[in-house]
Write a protein that holds these residues in place. Structure first.
Motif, PDB file in Angstrom:
ATOM      1  N   LEU A   1      -7.217 -33.799  14.594  1.00 53.96           N
ATOM      2  CA  LEU A   1      -6.199 -33.672  15.702  1.00 53.96           C
ATOM      3  C   LEU A   1      -6.440 -32.789  16.184  1.00 53.96           C
ATOM      4  O   LEU A   1      -6.661 -32.292  17.429  1.00 53.96           O
ATOM      5  N   GLU A   2      -5.554 -31.454  15.220  1.00 59.02           N
ATOM      6  CA  GLU A   2      -5.272 -29.904  15.969  1.00 59.02           C
ATOM      7  C   GLU A   2      -6.452 -29.458  16.076  1.00 59.02           C
ATOM      8  O   GLU A   2      -7.098 -28.036  15.776  1.00 59.02           O
ATOM      9  N   ARG A   3      -7.936 -29.423  15.077  1.00 58.27           N
ATOM     10  CA  ARG A   3      -9.377 -28.836  14.634  1.00 58.27           C
ATOM     11  C   ARG A   3      -8.807 -27.725  14.129  1.00 58.27           C
ATOM     12  O   ARG A   3      -9.170 -26.499  14.040  1.00 58.27           O
ATOM     13  N   ARG A   4      -8.148 -27.653  13.045  1.00 56.57           N
ATOM     14  CA  ARG A   4      -8.043 -26.715  11.575  1.00 56.57           C
ATOM     15  C   ARG A   4      -8.119 -27.154  10.931  1.00 56.57           C
ATOM     16  O   ARG A   4      -8.722 -27.958  10.596  1.00 56.57           O
TER      17      ARG A   4
ATOM     18  N   ASN B   1      -4.363 -34.804  10.764  1.00 57.52           N
ATOM     19  CA  ASN B   1      -3.406 -33.884  11.615  1.00 57.52           C
ATOM     20  C   ASN B   1      -4.302 -32.407  11.499  1.00 57.52           C
ATOM     21  O   ASN B   1      -4.738 -32.539  12.889  1.00 57.52           O
ATOM     22  N   ARG B   2      -4.979 -32.055  10.842  1.00 58.47           N
ATOM     23  CA  ARG B   2      -5.756 -30.823  10.791  1.00 58.47           C
ATOM     24  C   ARG B   2      -7.100 -31.556  11.737  1.00 58.47           C
ATOM     25  O   ARG B   2      -7.502 -30.525  12.461  1.00 58.47           O
TER      26      ARG B   2
ATOM     27  N   SER C   1      -2.341 -26.984   3.185  1.00 54.54           N
ATOM     28  CA  SER C   1      -3.460 -28.090   4.349  1.00 54.54           C
ATOM     29  C   SER C   1      -2.198 -28.529   4.675  1.00 54.54           C
ATOM     30  O   SER C   1      -1.643 -29.793   3.869  1.00 54.54           O
ATOM     31  N   LYS C   2      -2.328 -28.718   6.180  1.00 52.50           N
ATOM     32  CA  LYS C   2      -1.361 -30.592   6.751  1.00 52.50           C
ATOM     33  C   LYS C   2      -1.924 -31.954   6.672  1.00 52.50           C
ATOM     34  O   LYS C   2      -3.312 -31.156   6.112  1.00 52.50           O
TER      35      LYS C   2
END
Length: 321
Positions: free
Chosen positions: A25-28, A22-23, A17-18
């Motif tokens: 902000l990117e909604r991942r 980052n997850r 995973s990032k």
């Protein structure tokens, strides 16, 4: 013969995973890579078991879990009756691990360039306080080099000679099991045969057990007693060399055999099969091979095939007869 190594439902998942922010902000969500998925096989004592498959199929990950460089996410790694994944007795685990060694792919990167060969070979024994007087010289002679080479540095040797030094280092602690991770892929073809012949001779002389990791089918045909074919972290076929080469049961095994360099009737090289291993972070549904399989049916896309006995081996294919 007794099963010296037993692998049961072995699985290894990597978190790729990032970073957390980052997850967000990117909604991942998390990204999980399944390198090895529910693999089962056994290695009989004093035999060679070969794992073959394309790059990214999980071969090296299995080897690293067997020697203890990686921990399994799930499943068992049992060596000489001791489950290395769950055994609570540290002394018992240490004793078994002391009989396991590994030969790595690159003989140029796996030897300390600042150490003399004598120190490189003796290091596994010296670290445990064992007697090292004359050890390097005896082992160098055993692998076909001269005892006087013990005083030299690695840069003074060719690739094939360096791999012999790696083998001598592996033999120093008197192992019973050696994991060989692509031991000849970095060597010239003319040198590969010499190293493989040496490994075969040492196996007979010392009663060694090998796990041979390779993508070269010509190597396993002459070295292996049993072959396991991996695809996307899954074992798809297992058989003895004659059965596997004469009558492969899985379409992927057939594809590997077809991909071996060969010529047509006019002396032109036949192009290899097309396609690549899918993304292990997002593997296909059902049988992982179905996007590349020429005979795939609906059931192949929907259900993951279980390993089943067929002929003299095992195969994970809905259509295998």
């Amino acid at each position: 013969m007794n099963a010296y190594v037993t692998i049961k439902a072995l699985t290894r998942v990597f978190d790729v995973s990032k970073p957390w922010l980052n997850r967000i902000l990117e909604r991942r969500g998390k990204a999980l890579l399944t390198a090895v998925s529910n693999v089962d096989f056994q290695i009989e004592e004093r035999t060679t078991y070969a794992l073959v498959g394309e790059s990214g199929s999980g071969k090296s990950t299995i080897g690293r879990m067997l020697v203890g460089l990686l921990d399994p996410s799930e499943g068992d790694v049992q060596v000489d009756g001791v489950n290395l994944a769950t055994e609570a007795d540290a002394a018992k685990v240490a004793k078994v691990r002391s009989h396991i060694q590994m030969i790595f792919q690159d003989p140029y990167a796996s030897l300390n360039p600042r150490w003399r060969v004598r120190d490189i070979i003796a290091e596994p024994v010296a670290s445990k306080g064992g007697e090292t007087e004359g050890l390097a010289e005896r082992l160098l002679e055993q692998v076909g080099l001269h005892p006087s080479d013990a005083g030299k540095f690695p840069h003074e040797f060719s690739g094939g000679q360096r791999q012999r030094i790696c083998i001598a280092r592996a033999l120093a602690s008197e192992p019973r099991l050696i994991v060989c991770d692509e031991p000849t892929s970095a060597l010239d073809v003319s040198v590969q045969a010499q190293v493989l012949n040496l490994m075969s001779d040492l196996k007979e002389e010392l009663g060694l057990t090998y796990l041979l990791i390779t993508h070269d089918l010509t190597v396993v045909r002459h070295m292996a007693d049993r072959i396991g074919v991996l695809y996307l972290g899954r074992l798809v076929e297992e058989a003895d060399p004659q059965s596997l080469f004469d009558a492969p049961k899985h379409p992927y095994t057939q594809m590997l055999l077809d991909a071996a360099p060969r010529m047509d009737g006019f002396g032109r090289e036949v192009p290899p099969p097309q396609g690549e291993i899918p993304d292990p972070i997002d593997p296909p549904s059902g049988c992982a091979f179905h996007p590349r399989c020429p005979i795939a049916e609906d059931i192949c896309r929907q259900e993951r095939p279980e390993m089943k006995a067929l002929g003299k081996g095992r195969v994970a294919c809905h259509l295998a007869r």
